[in-house]
Design a protein around this motif. Structure first.
Motif, PDB file in Angstrom:
ATOM      1  N   MET A   1       0.827  -1.264  -0.028  1.00 21.75           N
ATOM      2  CA  MET A   1       0.059   0.051  -0.043  1.00 21.75           C
ATOM      3  C   MET A   1       1.261   1.324   0.203  1.00 21.75           C
ATOM      4  O   MET A   1       0.248   2.228  -0.721  1.00 21.75           O
ATOM      5  CB  MET A   1      -0.820   0.200   1.232  1.00 21.75           C
ATOM      6  N   ALA A   4       1.966   1.874  -4.149  1.00 18.90           N
ATOM      7  CA  ALA A   4       0.962   2.500  -4.712  1.00 18.90           C
ATOM      8  C   ALA A   4       0.230   3.810  -3.672  1.00 18.90           C
ATOM      9  O   ALA A   4       0.618   4.352  -5.069  1.00 18.90           O
ATOM     10  CB  ALA A   4      -0.369   1.675  -4.149  1.00 18.90           C
ATOM     11  N   GLY A   5       0.540   4.581  -2.486  1.00 16.58           N
ATOM     12  CA  GLY A   5       0.454   4.916  -1.954  1.00 16.58           C
ATOM     13  C   GLY A   5       1.078   6.318  -3.179  1.00 16.58           C
ATOM     14  O   GLY A   5       0.605   7.567  -3.536  1.00 16.58           O
ATOM     15  N   ILE A 117      -5.599  10.023  -3.164  1.00 16.45           N
ATOM     16  CA  ILE A 117      -5.961   8.104  -3.427  1.00 16.45           C
ATOM     17  C   ILE A 117      -4.375   7.947  -2.551  1.00 16.45           C
ATOM     18  O   ILE A 117      -4.174   6.697  -2.009  1.00 16.45           O
ATOM     19  CB  ILE A 117      -6.052   7.946  -5.227  1.00 16.45           C
ATOM     20  N   LEU A 121      -4.113   5.608   0.342  1.00 14.65           N
ATOM     21  CA  LEU A 121      -2.992   4.591   0.630  1.00 14.65           C
ATOM     22  C   LEU A 121      -2.009   4.496   1.550  1.00 14.65           C
ATOM     23  O   LEU A 121      -1.305   3.262   1.679  1.00 14.65           O
ATOM     24  CB  LEU A 121      -2.962   4.489  -1.437  1.00 14.65           C
TER      25      LEU A 121
END
Length: 128
Positions: A1, A4-5, A117, A121
């Motif tokens: 995560m 992805a963040g 987002i 994330l």
């Protein structure tokens, strides 16, 4: 995560670098005029304002990119703080635009979606 963040935060930063380019470098050019709807009557009057605002967008992007570097080199607390401040400011500015002028909803969503987002994330990734 976390990765992805950071990717989404970087995407938000890249968008803000492009906005910097349009506002501070190419304000009188066709791409900026089309994007921001300036006219012959308004382009010169708004140029100093756009120039300043473009640098604001660049500084937010730099904060995010520096934060990503810090996270990548193991200084997670410093890096995450920079990403949260930079991307969070992008998100907040997008919300201000959205709430103050609904006709600019598309621009606001472009400005705020990737940072939103990224922040969510990254927060989840750091919490687990």
């Amino acid at each position: 995560m976390i990765i992805a963040g950071l990717v989404f935060a970087a995407l938000g930063a890249a968008i803000h670098v492009y906005i910097f380019f349009l506002e501070s470098i190419a304000w009188t050019g066709p791409a900026a005029r089309r994007t921001f709807g300036t006219t012959d009557a308004t382009v010169d009057i708004t140029k100093p304002f756009a120039f300043n605002q473009g640098f604001y967008n660049l500084f937010l992007a730099i904060a995010v990119f520096l934060g990503i570097v810090f996270v990548a080199t193991g200084a997670t607390a410093v890096g995450a703080t920079l990403v949260f401040v930079g991307a969070g400011s992008m998100l907040a500015a997008g919300l201000v635009l959205l709430l103050s002028d609904r006709s600019k909803a598309r621009a606001a969503l472009i400005q705020l979606t990737a940072p939103l987002i990224g922040v969510v994330l990254l927060a989840i990734g750091l919490a687990v």
